[in-house]
Structure formats: C-alpha cells, structure tokens
Motif scaffolding. Structure first.
Motif, PDB file in Angstrom:
ATOM      1  N   UNK A 128       0.837  -1.207   0.000  1.00 18.74           N
ATOM      2  CA  UNK A 128       0.000   0.000   0.000  1.00 18.74           C
ATOM      3  C   UNK A 128       0.867   1.251   0.000  1.00 18.74           C
ATOM      4  N   UNK A 129       1.880   1.270   0.850  1.00 13.63           N
ATOM      5  CA  UNK A 129       2.778   2.432   0.890  1.00 13.63           C
ATOM      6  C   UNK A 129       3.521   2.587  -0.438  1.00 13.63           C
ATOM      7  N   UNK A 130       3.916   1.470  -1.028  1.00 12.14           N
ATOM      8  CA  UNK A 130       4.628   1.533  -2.310  1.00 12.14           C
ATOM      9  C   UNK A 130       3.729   2.110  -3.407  1.00 12.14           C
ATOM     10  N   UNK A 131       2.481   1.658  -3.451  1.00  4.35           N
ATOM     11  CA  UNK A 131       1.551   2.151  -4.484  1.00  4.35           C
ATOM     12  C   UNK A 131       1.260   3.641  -4.290  1.00  4.35           C
ATOM     13  N   UNK A 132       1.031   4.024  -3.041  1.00  2.01           N
ATOM     14  CA  UNK A 132       0.732   5.436  -2.774  1.00  2.01           C
ATOM     15  C   UNK A 132       1.915   6.322  -3.148  1.00  2.01           C
ATOM     16  N   UNK A 133       3.103   5.925  -2.762  1.00  5.19           N
ATOM     17  CA  UNK A 133       4.302   6.720  -3.054  1.00  5.19           C
ATOM     18  C   UNK A 133       4.528   6.856  -4.551  1.00  5.19           C
ATOM     19  N   UNK A 134       4.302   5.768  -5.282  1.00  6.20           N
ATOM     20  CA  UNK A 134       4.501   5.802  -6.728  1.00  6.20           C
ATOM     21  C   UNK A 134       3.513   6.754  -7.404  1.00  6.20           C
ATOM     22  N   UNK A 169       1.951   9.263  -6.068  1.00  4.65           N
ATOM     23  CA  UNK A 169       2.114  10.645  -5.603  1.00  4.65           C
ATOM     24  C   UNK A 169       3.449  11.264  -6.018  1.00  4.65           C
ATOM     25  N   UNK A 170       4.369  10.455  -6.487  1.00  7.09           N
ATOM     26  CA  UNK A 170       5.723  10.946  -6.795  1.00  7.09           C
ATOM     27  C   UNK A 170       5.752  12.199  -7.668  1.00  7.09           C
ATOM     28  N   UNK A 171       4.924  12.325  -8.714  1.00  2.37           N
ATOM     29  CA  UNK A 171       4.986  13.542  -9.540  1.00  2.37           C
ATOM     30  C   UNK A 171       4.493  14.804  -8.831  1.00  2.37           C
ATOM     31  N   UNK A 172       3.834  14.637  -7.681  1.00  7.75           N
ATOM     32  CA  UNK A 172       3.182  15.772  -7.028  1.00  7.75           C
ATOM     33  C   UNK A 172       3.808  16.151  -5.682  1.00  7.75           C
ATOM     34  N   UNK A 173       4.755  15.342  -5.200  1.00  9.22           N
ATOM     35  CA  UNK A 173       5.312  15.533  -3.865  1.00  9.22           C
ATOM     36  C   UNK A 173       6.802  15.830  -3.929  1.00  9.22           C
ATOM     37  N   UNK A 174       7.322  16.505  -2.883  1.00  6.96           N
ATOM     38  CA  UNK A 174       8.779  16.493  -2.704  1.00  6.96           C
ATOM     39  C   UNK A 174       9.239  15.047  -2.487  1.00  6.96           C
ATOM     40  N   UNK A 175      10.515  14.809  -2.560  1.00  9.61           N
ATOM     41  CA  UNK A 175      11.048  13.455  -2.400  1.00  9.61           C
ATOM     42  C   UNK A 175      10.581  12.838  -1.084  1.00  9.61           C
ATOM     43  N   UNK A 176      10.099  11.597  -1.165  1.00 13.84           N
ATOM     44  CA  UNK A 176       9.637  10.880   0.026  1.00 13.84           C
ATOM     45  C   UNK A 176      10.821  10.173   0.672  1.00 13.84           C
ATOM     46  N   UNK A 177      11.141  10.548   1.905  1.00 14.92           N
ATOM     47  CA  UNK A 177      12.253   9.936   2.616  1.00 14.92           C
ATOM     48  C   UNK A 177      11.850   8.624   3.285  1.00 14.92           C
ATOM     49  N   UNK A 178      10.603   8.576   3.748  1.00 14.94           N
ATOM     50  CA  UNK A 178      10.143   7.376   4.454  1.00 14.94           C
ATOM     51  C   UNK A 178       8.624   7.275   4.302  1.00 14.94           C
ATOM     52  N   UNK A 179       8.137   6.033   4.212  1.00 12.02           N
ATOM     53  CA  UNK A 179       6.688   5.812   4.167  1.00 12.02           C
ATOM     54  C   UNK A 179       6.362   4.578   4.985  1.00 12.02           C
ATOM     55  N   UNK A 180       5.232   4.622   5.651  1.00 10.20           N
ATOM     56  CA  UNK A 180       4.795   3.451   6.432  1.00 10.20           C
ATOM     57  C   UNK A 180       3.284   3.438   6.536  1.00 10.20           C
ATOM     58  N   UNK A 181       2.749   2.230   6.558  1.00  8.75           N
ATOM     59  CA  UNK A 181       1.304   2.043   6.701  1.00  8.75           C
ATOM     60  C   UNK A 181       0.974   1.939   8.185  1.00  8.75           C
ATOM     61  N   UNK A 182      -0.097   2.613   8.592  1.00  2.00           N
ATOM     62  CA  UNK A 182      -0.517   2.624   9.996  1.00  2.00           C
ATOM     63  C   UNK A 182      -1.810   1.836  10.135  1.00  2.00           C
ATOM     64  N   UNK A 183      -1.875   0.955  11.116  1.00  2.00           N
ATOM     65  CA  UNK A 183      -3.081   0.149  11.340  1.00  2.00           C
ATOM     66  C   UNK A 183      -4.231   1.035  11.805  1.00  2.00           C
ATOM     67  N   UNK A 184      -5.474   0.693  11.464  1.00  3.24           N
ATOM     68  CA  UNK A 184      -6.624   1.457  11.956  1.00  3.24           C
ATOM     69  C   UNK A 184      -6.697   1.399  13.468  1.00  3.24           C
ATOM     70  N   UNK A 185      -7.286   2.410  14.108  1.00  4.20           N
ATOM     71  CA  UNK A 185      -7.432   2.393  15.566  1.00  4.20           C
ATOM     72  C   UNK A 185      -8.207   1.169  16.048  1.00  4.20           C
TER      73      UNK A 185
END
Length: 440
Positions: free
Chosen positions: A353-359, A361-377
């Motif tokens: 999920x983090x990989x798909x989101x980062x890919x 969003x890449x054209x629209x964001x500054x460089x992503x240094x770190x990404x992680x998926x967070x579990x629902x509450x």
C-alpha cells in the motif's frame, strides 16, 4: 445521585459524560483504547455552548486540490476563488458551481437540524413539515438526491471529470461503494452539514482533547456488562472488578456492546442476528509520509474522474487492494497523511500500500524519505470509523437498526452513543443520547 458508566473516550463518550455530570450523575469514564487527539467532523455551536467550550475547528484552505494535465483545481472557502479555478476547466461548470453549492447548502441546513435530535421516524409529522418548509424546489432536490448515485448527481451539474472525480471520491470516503452506487449522493450532502458554503470536507477539531482534560478516566479492558431482571447493573473489568451503575452508556460499536459484552441469552435472538448483519466493512488504509521538505500546499486529491474512482472500487469488490486507488493527502510541515482507498481491512497494513501510494504521488510531492502504513485504531470494528457504514439504508431512523435508532437498548439503563448511532458525527451522537436520557 445516579451512578453512571460511560464506555469509550472518543468525542461521543466524552460529550455524553460531561452532560451527564452536569445533570448531577456521578460518572465514571472507561478507556479501553488510546483515543485520537484530534476529532474529525462538524461541531455544532449548540454543543459547544452547552459545554462552555472554545472549540477550534479547522478546514484546510483550499479544502480541495486536484491536479490535472496543465494545472490544479482548487476549491476554496471563498466562492469567487473557487469559481475562478473551476473556470480554467469549464466556463459552464464555473457558472454552475455557486448554484450547486446554494442548493446543497439548503438541504444541509435541514440535515443540520435533524442531526441535533433523535432520528425522525417515517410518521413524524415534524419531519414532514420541515421538509415542506424548504419550498418546492428544495423538496424535489431532497427526494431526488437521497437515493441517487453521486456520479449521476454530479453529471447533472458539471461536465469536468476532474471536478466530478474529486467530489465523487469524497462522497464515498470510508464507504464500501463507488460513486455510481445508489445513495452515495446522500453521503456528499452529509459531509456538507455544518460546513461553509461550497465545502464538502469534514473539519478537524480539538473537541475530544478539550473534554478529556476535564474528565476522570479509568483505563481497563471491559469484559462484561452486567444485567439483572432486564436492567443494567454495571460493568466488569478484566481483573474481575465490578463497577456498579444504574446507567451505562456505550460509545463502543453496538455489536460488541450487545452481542459480546452482554451475557448471552439476554438479547432477543432476532436482534442479535440483525446486529451481526450490520455492515461495518473498512475500505481504507492510512499511509504516513516523511518528506524531504514541506510542500507548498496542505491538501492533494488524486481522483481524476468518477470512472477512475469506480474502477478503484471494483478491486475491493473481489477482496483486492486497488491497483489504482484514489488518494487524499493532508500535509503538515514535512509530514503527510495519505488516505488510501480502497483496501480490504484484512490487507490494510500490507506493505504494498505504501509503495503504491508513493509511486502515484511521486509527480506531485517532494522526495519521500520514508513511508509506512498505519493500522486502523482499535476502536474501529473491521477498520470502519463510523462503526456501521454510513450508507442510506443504515442512516437516520435505520441507524444502525430501526430497533436501536433512538439510542435506547432493550435493557433498561443501557444506552448506545457511539459513531454507529445517528447522525454518525463525532460528539453529536453522545450529545443526543445524553439529552434523551435527560428526557426519559
């Protein structure tokens, strides 16, 4: 002085606890899970006044930014700026936008009044009179809109896929439906309740954190709600301690409250069966991004068209993570939170999920240094923040079931005040429930 127990420290539980304490009850608030610091949703001025709170309610401005080839659509709280941005896409849509917003605002004002009361019944004459007072045009709008797919509503008004895609995505946020599903136009209207003209994004507030600072909270896992002769007598914690109370309000989801915490055999089997069929499917994942630098914007929505969002929905119908999800990003400095939809709850922490989101969003964001998926509450059953999906057949007098829609349960003294209850706005269900107890 009646002893009362409130289960849950979200906005609903805390609002109810404060109102009960003001009415003279001795209130114990039980916290089973860590609560979020910020609350999503409209905060009625009547609620803030009654609790004497100075609540800070915030919308990003622009509240929506949707990139397209050659530009970015920006919708602002200021109508003229939104119209100017829409005009770059379509002169026709720019002319229609103020009229669309005014017509939706008229209907949202009706829901605003309905949301501050127990849900109306089909035979409630007051509800019929309120609808009639809207006037012929608004009455027709309401009757037509409620069962309508969001995509068809938007097609009626606009021609730009960029505008329709972004609004259609907001209509199905946290919903196991696509914008072409019946009843999703109601969801777009729901998110407009309590918002400024032309804003269809829920605000964030400090409501729960303000209330938490003034409440006496006990932490512990709940194992049982005790009942005797058809009336609630208290709750039992995991260590065996019993907290006695003649009044118990649960902000937990109704299925857990009545089917798991109440002793088997107390609840009618037909009601228990109906509770097990209340839909509470989580459909979204959350990704946290650390960016190389702060972006020049606060929000970004990737939902290029209604068809794009509908195709994203197609994947989850078959239990898959969307290959091309719609995304909504809210930035805070060099950090960003991404709403990723659609993802089945059982896969909501999958690393892909983090990989798909980062890919995407890449054209629209500054460089992503770190990404992680967070579990629902932990307090979201099956990852659903509304506890019961806010679909038209689980709304108003049917929320979450007709038998429970008035916050009462069949057990005397046991009430429901969580997000699964009308109107599915954080804090307002607790407000309505506490007021109903005062009238009982």
């Amino acid at each position: 002085m009646t002893e009362a127990v409130v289960i849950g420290t979200d906005a609903n539980g805390l609002v109810a606890a404060h109102l009960l304490a003001r009415a003279g009850h001795q209130v114990t608030v039980l916290q089973e899970h860590a609560s979020r610091e910020r609350t999503s949703g409209w905060v009625p001025s009547a609620l803030a006044r009654e609790l004497a709170l100075d609540v800070a309610v915030e919308w990003p401005d622009p509240w929506l930014r949707a990139p397209y080839d050659g530009g970015v659509l920006e919708l602002w709280r200021e109508m003229a700026k939104s119209v100017e941005s829409v005009r770059r896409l379509s002169a026709r849509d720019a002319d229609a936008w103020p009229r669309f917003c005014e017509r939706m605002a008229a209907l949202a004002q009706l829901l605003e009044r309905i949301y501050l009361e127990p849900p109306p019944s089909l035979v409630d004459l007051r509800f019929a009179l309120r609808v009639r007072r809207l006037g012929r045009q608004a009455m027709e709008d309401l009757m037509r809109l409620l069962p309508m797919p969001a995509a068809e509503l938007l097609d009626d008004w606009f021609e730009s896929d960029v505008l329709k895609g972004a609004l259609g995505a907001f209509a199905v946020r946290h919903l196991h439906q696509g914008p072409r599903s019946a009843g999703t136009a109601f969801r777009l209207l729901h998110y407009h309740v309590g918002s400024p003209l032309g804003v269809f994004r829920s605000p964030m507030s400090n409501l729960a954190s303000l209330l938490r600072s003034g409440a006496t909270v006990r932490e512990g896992k709940l194992t049982r709600i005790t009942v005797r002769d058809g009336a609630v007598t208290g709750v039992v914690l995991d260590g065996g301690e019993e907290v006695r109370a003649a009044l118990v309000l649960s902000a937990a989801d109704p299925r857990r409250t009545l089917d798991e915490l109440v002793e088997p055999g107390v609840i009618d089997p037909d009601l228990a069966r109906a509770l097990r069929h209340v839909r509470s499917r989580g459909v979204a994942a959350k990704v946290l991004l650390t960016l190389e630098r702060e972006p020049q914007w606060k929000t970004l929505t990737l939902a290029p068209s209604p068809d794009y969002v509908e195709r994203a929905y197609d994947d989850i119908k078959y239990g898959r993570i969307s290959a091309q999800p719609w995304l909504d990003v809210v930035a805070n400095g060099a950090s960003a939170e991404v709403h990723f939809q659609y993802a089945p709850h059982r896969l909501a922490t999958d690393a892909s999920i983090a990989e798909r989101a980062t890919k995407l969003l890449a054209p629209h964001l500054p460089t992503v240094k770190q990404s992680r998926v967070v579990a629902p509450p932990a307090g979201w059953p099956d990852g659903q923040p509304h506890q019961a999906e806010l679909a038209l057949d689980q709304a108003l007098w049917m929320r979450p079931l007709p038998e429970l829609a008035g916050y009462r349960t069949p057990i005397r003294g046991l009430w429901l005040c969580g997000q699964a209850m009308h109107p599915a706005v954080a804090g307002v269900a607790g407000y309505n429930c506490a007021r109903e107890i005062g009238r009982a």
